[in-house]
Write a protein that holds these residues in place. Structure first.
Motif, PDB file in Angstrom:
ATOM      1  N   GLY A  28     -20.157  79.652  69.145  1.00  0.00           N
ATOM      2  CA  GLY A  28     -20.596  78.270  69.053  1.00  0.00           C
ATOM      3  C   GLY A  28     -19.507  77.286  68.689  1.00  0.00           C
ATOM      4  N   VAL A  29     -18.495  77.749  67.953  1.00  0.00           N
ATOM      5  CA  VAL A  29     -17.487  76.834  67.424  1.00  0.00           C
ATOM      6  C   VAL A  29     -16.127  77.010  68.081  1.00  0.00           C
ATOM      7  CG1 VAL A  29     -16.314  76.066  65.320  1.00  0.00           C
ATOM      8  CG2 VAL A  29     -18.700  76.772  65.208  1.00  0.00           C
ATOM      9  N   LEU A  30     -15.736  78.252  68.370  1.00  0.00           N
ATOM     10  CA  LEU A  30     -14.362  78.506  68.804  1.00  0.00           C
ATOM     11  C   LEU A  30     -14.206  78.852  70.280  1.00  0.00           C
ATOM     12  CD1 LEU A  30     -13.034  80.590  65.774  1.00  0.00           C
ATOM     13  CD2 LEU A  30     -12.680  78.165  66.224  1.00  0.00           C
ATOM     14  N   ASP A  31     -15.102  79.677  70.799  1.00  0.00           N
ATOM     15  CA  ASP A  31     -14.883  80.216  72.149  1.00  0.00           C
ATOM     16  C   ASP A  31     -16.233  80.462  72.811  1.00  0.00           C
ATOM     17  OD1 ASP A  31     -14.218  81.608  74.435  1.00  0.00           O
ATOM     18  OD2 ASP A  31     -12.667  82.808  73.466  1.00  0.00           O
ATOM     19  N   HIS A  32     -16.588  79.573  73.748  1.00  0.00           N
ATOM     20  CA  HIS A  32     -17.898  79.641  74.395  1.00  0.00           C
ATOM     21  C   HIS A  32     -17.905  80.692  75.499  1.00  0.00           C
ATOM     22  CE1 HIS A  32     -21.604  77.529  73.806  1.00  0.00           C
ATOM     23  NE2 HIS A  32     -21.789  77.338  75.096  1.00  0.00           N
ATOM     24  N   THR A  33     -17.424  81.877  75.167  1.00  0.00           N
ATOM     25  CA  THR A  33     -17.387  82.978  76.122  1.00  0.00           C
ATOM     26  C   THR A  33     -18.655  83.813  75.970  1.00  0.00           C
ATOM     27  OG1 THR A  33     -14.970  83.057  75.988  1.00  0.00           O
ATOM     28  CG2 THR A  33     -16.088  84.994  76.884  1.00  0.00           C
ATOM     29  N   PRO A  34     -19.346  84.113  77.069  1.00  0.00           N
ATOM     30  CA  PRO A  34     -20.634  84.815  76.973  1.00  0.00           C
ATOM     31  C   PRO A  34     -20.575  86.128  76.205  1.00  0.00           C
ATOM     32  CG  PRO A  34     -20.339  83.946  79.187  1.00  0.00           C
ATOM     33  CD  PRO A  34     -19.042  83.719  78.469  1.00  0.00           C
ATOM     34  N   GLU A  35     -19.422  86.796  76.193  1.00  0.00           N
ATOM     35  CA  GLU A  35     -19.361  88.095  75.523  1.00  0.00           C
ATOM     36  C   GLU A  35     -19.628  87.963  74.026  1.00  0.00           C
ATOM     37  OE1 GLU A  35     -15.406  89.920  74.445  1.00  0.00           O
ATOM     38  OE2 GLU A  35     -14.708  88.531  75.978  1.00  0.00           O
ATOM     39  N   TYR A  36     -19.235  86.826  73.412  1.00  0.00           N
ATOM     40  CA  TYR A  36     -19.484  86.662  71.985  1.00  0.00           C
ATOM     41  C   TYR A  36     -20.966  86.445  71.713  1.00  0.00           C
ATOM     42  CZ  TYR A  36     -14.436  86.361  71.519  1.00  0.00           C
ATOM     43  OH  TYR A  36     -13.091  86.634  71.543  1.00  0.00           O
ATOM     44  N   LEU A  37     -21.644  85.716  72.590  1.00  0.00           N
ATOM     45  CA  LEU A  37     -23.097  85.564  72.449  1.00  0.00           C
ATOM     46  C   LEU A  37     -23.783  86.914  72.616  1.00  0.00           C
ATOM     47  CD1 LEU A  37     -25.654  83.892  72.136  1.00  0.00           C
ATOM     48  CD2 LEU A  37     -25.516  83.334  74.572  1.00  0.00           C
ATOM     49  N   ALA A  38     -23.319  87.703  73.571  1.00  0.00           N
ATOM     50  CA  ALA A  38     -23.897  89.039  73.788  1.00  0.00           C
ATOM     51  C   ALA A  38     -23.698  89.922  72.562  1.00  0.00           C
ATOM     52  CB  ALA A  38     -23.274  89.682  75.027  1.00  0.00           C
ATOM     53  N   GLN A  39     -22.520  89.834  71.935  1.00  0.00           N
ATOM     54  CA  GLN A  39     -22.262  90.633  70.741  1.00  0.00           C
ATOM     55  C   GLN A  39     -23.108  90.163  69.563  1.00  0.00           C
ATOM     56  OE1 GLN A  39     -18.022  90.993  69.991  1.00  0.00           O
ATOM     57  NE2 GLN A  39     -17.610  91.396  72.156  1.00  0.00           N
ATOM     58  N   ALA A  40     -23.320  88.839  69.458  1.00  0.00           N
ATOM     59  CA  ALA A  40     -24.201  88.328  68.407  1.00  0.00           C
ATOM     60  C   ALA A  40     -25.623  88.836  68.607  1.00  0.00           C
ATOM     61  CB  ALA A  40     -24.176  86.792  68.392  1.00  0.00           C
ATOM     62  N   ALA A  56     -26.477  91.615  70.193  1.00  0.00           N
ATOM     63  CA  ALA A  56     -26.501  93.056  69.944  1.00  0.00           C
ATOM     64  C   ALA A  56     -26.580  93.346  68.449  1.00  0.00           C
ATOM     65  CB  ALA A  56     -25.259  93.702  70.551  1.00  0.00           C
ATOM     66  N   ALA A  57     -25.813  92.598  67.647  1.00  0.00           N
ATOM     67  CA  ALA A  57     -25.854  92.791  66.193  1.00  0.00           C
ATOM     68  C   ALA A  57     -27.223  92.420  65.648  1.00  0.00           C
ATOM     69  CB  ALA A  57     -24.761  91.951  65.535  1.00  0.00           C
ATOM     70  N   LEU A  58     -27.810  91.334  66.173  1.00  0.00           N
ATOM     71  CA  LEU A  58     -29.152  90.930  65.742  1.00  0.00           C
ATOM     72  C   LEU A  58     -30.174  92.018  66.065  1.00  0.00           C
ATOM     73  CD1 LEU A  58     -31.414  88.984  64.865  1.00  0.00           C
ATOM     74  CD2 LEU A  58     -31.262  87.926  67.127  1.00  0.00           C
ATOM     75  N   GLN A  59     -30.087  92.592  67.264  1.00  0.00           N
ATOM     76  CA  GLN A  59     -31.042  93.632  67.642  1.00  0.00           C
ATOM     77  C   GLN A  59     -30.904  94.861  66.744  1.00  0.00           C
ATOM     78  OE1 GLN A  59     -33.541  93.073  69.642  1.00  0.00           O
ATOM     79  NE2 GLN A  59     -32.683  91.001  69.907  1.00  0.00           N
TER      80      GLN A  59
END
Length: 538
Positions: free
Chosen positions: A289-301, A303-306
């Motif tokens: 959200g703040v540094l790098d709007h790359t989809p892989e970071y959203l996917a990792q977030a 995955a950690a939530l799940q």
């Protein structure tokens, strides 16, 4: 504007500015009339919305000055429409690391943080967030009365941790900050594996000392150890330290990436480490959200939530992590608010719940609720610069200048030399009274005493130079911006009001029409390139 009350009006302000420069007076006036009755975050400098005072000074609106409708707008200078310290309040100050190995400092910080986290679960207590207490480092003698006053609490907990081989000694003492009276003290000398039981015992004793009754669910949560793996706990504590300081220094991206890596190591060692998964989700969604709007970071977030949800689907921390993903990952404000309300039931002392609620309510135009929640967040975390800045910005958007100024003064009380806060504080006088003198004096002082900080305040410098019709100062400010876009509000609109556009305004102020036309032509060509690029991405 209906979708986002904070930034939705920015295109309308840009339209007003461009229309004024291109001779479309009717369109500019209509836009200004709407803007002056709307709370929002502007596209320039510190994000101030347009005010009658700013309109009196801004050279971009000089072509409108002979229009009686503009004169009427400028004259209508209207603004839109001490606390008691609670007895059951406490700050858990950083514990002293008495171990010979300095690497045990992360372990010591983790012990303090777990006690703080346990106490914050208790609805009957006010517990100061770690962001604020971590600034009171060990080593120097502490003035506990002063600390109590600064944090707004009646009690403080101090302590130390000594780890030797497979043994741990934890000392803790509870002190009444109003009188310096020692209310309770205890030393625990046990096996290292018992450290989490020690933390739970201390939290329950403190609650008893402060006469805060525990509910069965609060008692159960406090007694639950975070992990059984001490190495995983060290990795987790190190990662939390990196996260807390990431946005205050120059290595924010590297620190967040390292924090994520440490947390992945922690959950590899202990796949049942629920809090580590939640912290990993928070770290990854911040990177996205703040540094790098790359989809892989959203996917990792995600995955950690799940992973966290599989372990404890009903925990407040799970709902908070989901709310963060909804907000930063998907802009799902209603979904985030629903999750935050559930999280609040079991995490009554979590400042992030209130600050995130405030940010969402601000975007939805629920200004009263936004102010209430951001104020609550600052009560729990009174030395969090980010939250205080956001509260001040909210007052600015509402044109409530006295509250905006006093909020910046709260930051300056503990960060007196912060250049950004000093310039924002001085900007209030320009914003509300069309008085450029305080801001110019602050800028001159920073240029003289701290020139390295100039890039962080040059937006205000540029606006001040425009207001004073000083093209030479405006050119210096534009040079000081370097490669940064020349309009760095809370969300940059430099792609629209680009550098050639600003050069055109400077030329207009200098009455160089030939140079102004050339600069505005270049600005239009840049925007056309940008629009073609955007069309290709659709």
């Amino acid at each position: 504007m209906e979708r986002d009350a904070v930034s939705g009006a920015r295109p309308l302000e840009i339209l007003a500015r461009v229309a004024a420069q291109t001779g479309e007076a009717d369109r500019a006036i209509t836009a200004l009339q709407k803007l002056l009755s709307t709370p929002y975050s502007g596209p320039l400098g510190p994000g101030a919305p347009l005010t009658p005072a700013l309109l009196r000074l801004d050279p971009m609106f000089d072509p409108l000055r002979s229009d009686p409708r503009f004169e009427k707008i400028v004259k209508e200078a209207k603004e839109p429409v001490a606390t008691t310290v609670p007895a059951k309040s406490i700050a858990v100050l950083p514990f002293e690391n008495l171990s010979r190995d300095p690497d045990n400092a992360f372990f010591t910080d983790g012990v303090q943080d777990e006690i703080l986290t346990d106490l914050a679960r208790i609805a009957a207590l006010k517990v100061i967030s770690r962001t604020s207490v971590m600034q009171y480092k060990t080593g120097a003698k502490r003035n506990l009365r002063q600390i109590g006053n600064e944090l707004g609490v009646a009690h403080v907990l101090e302590g130390s941790v000594q780890r030797v081989s497979n043994r741990v000694r934890v000392n803790a003492q509870l002190i009444d900050a109003r009188t310096d009276a020692h209310l309770w003290a205890q030393t625990y000398d046990r096996d290292l594996a018992d450290v989490f039981a020690i933390q739970s015992e201390i939290a329950k004793i403190i609650a008893d000392q402060l006469q805060a009754k525990l509910s069965p669910s609060e008692k159960s949560a406090i007694e639950q150890p975070p992990t059984t793996d001490i190495t995983a706990f060290n990795l987790y504590s190190h990662a939390k330290n990196l996260f807390l300081t990431a946005f205050a220094g120059t290595n924010g991206r590297a620190d967040l990436l390292q924090a994520a890596d440490l947390l992945k190591q922690a959950v590899t060692r202990d796949p049942l480490f629920f809090q580590a998964y939640c912290q990993l989700a928070f770290t990854e969604i911040n990177i996205y959200g703040v540094l790098d709007h790359t989809p892989e970071y959203l996917a990792q977030a995600e995955a950690a939530l799940q992973s966290a949800a599989r372990l404890h689907p009903d925990a407040g921390e799970t709902h908070l992590a989901r709310a963060r993903n909804f907000y930063w990952g998907y802009l799902d404000y209603d979904g985030a608010l629903r999750e935050l309300e559930i999280a609040r039931q079991s995490l009554p002392g979590e400042d992030w719940i209130f600050s995130l609620k405030g940010y969402i309510e601000r975007r939805q135009g629920s200004w009263k609720e936004c102010i209430h929640d951001l104020e609550r967040a600052t009560e729990l975390d009174p030395r969090n610069v980010l939250t205080l800045q956001q509260l001040a910005i909210t007052y600015q958007q509402l044109r409530r200048y006295a509250q905006e100024k006093s909020t910046f003064e709260r930051i300056l009380a503990f960060e007196p030399n912060d250049p950004v806060t000093k310039s924002q504080h001085a900007f209030v006088e320009l914003d509300s009274k069309a008085d450029t003198r305080p801001l110019r004096e602050v800028i001159d002082s920073i240029r003289d005493k701290n020139p390295a900080a100039l890039p962080s305040i040059t937006d205000n410098w540029l606006l001040c130079a425009f207001a004073e019709r000083d093209p030479a100062a405006a050119r210096k400010a534009l040079i000081a911006l370097g490669e940064n876009p020349p309009s760095l509000g809370p969300i940059s609109n430099g792609e629209v009001l680009n550098r050639p556009f600003m050069e055109g305004v400077i030329a207009r102020v200098a009455k160089d029409d030939t140079k102004a036309r050339s600069a505005f032509t270049a600005a239009r060509e840049l925007n056309q390139i940008m629009l073609r690029h955007c069309a290709c991405l659709v």
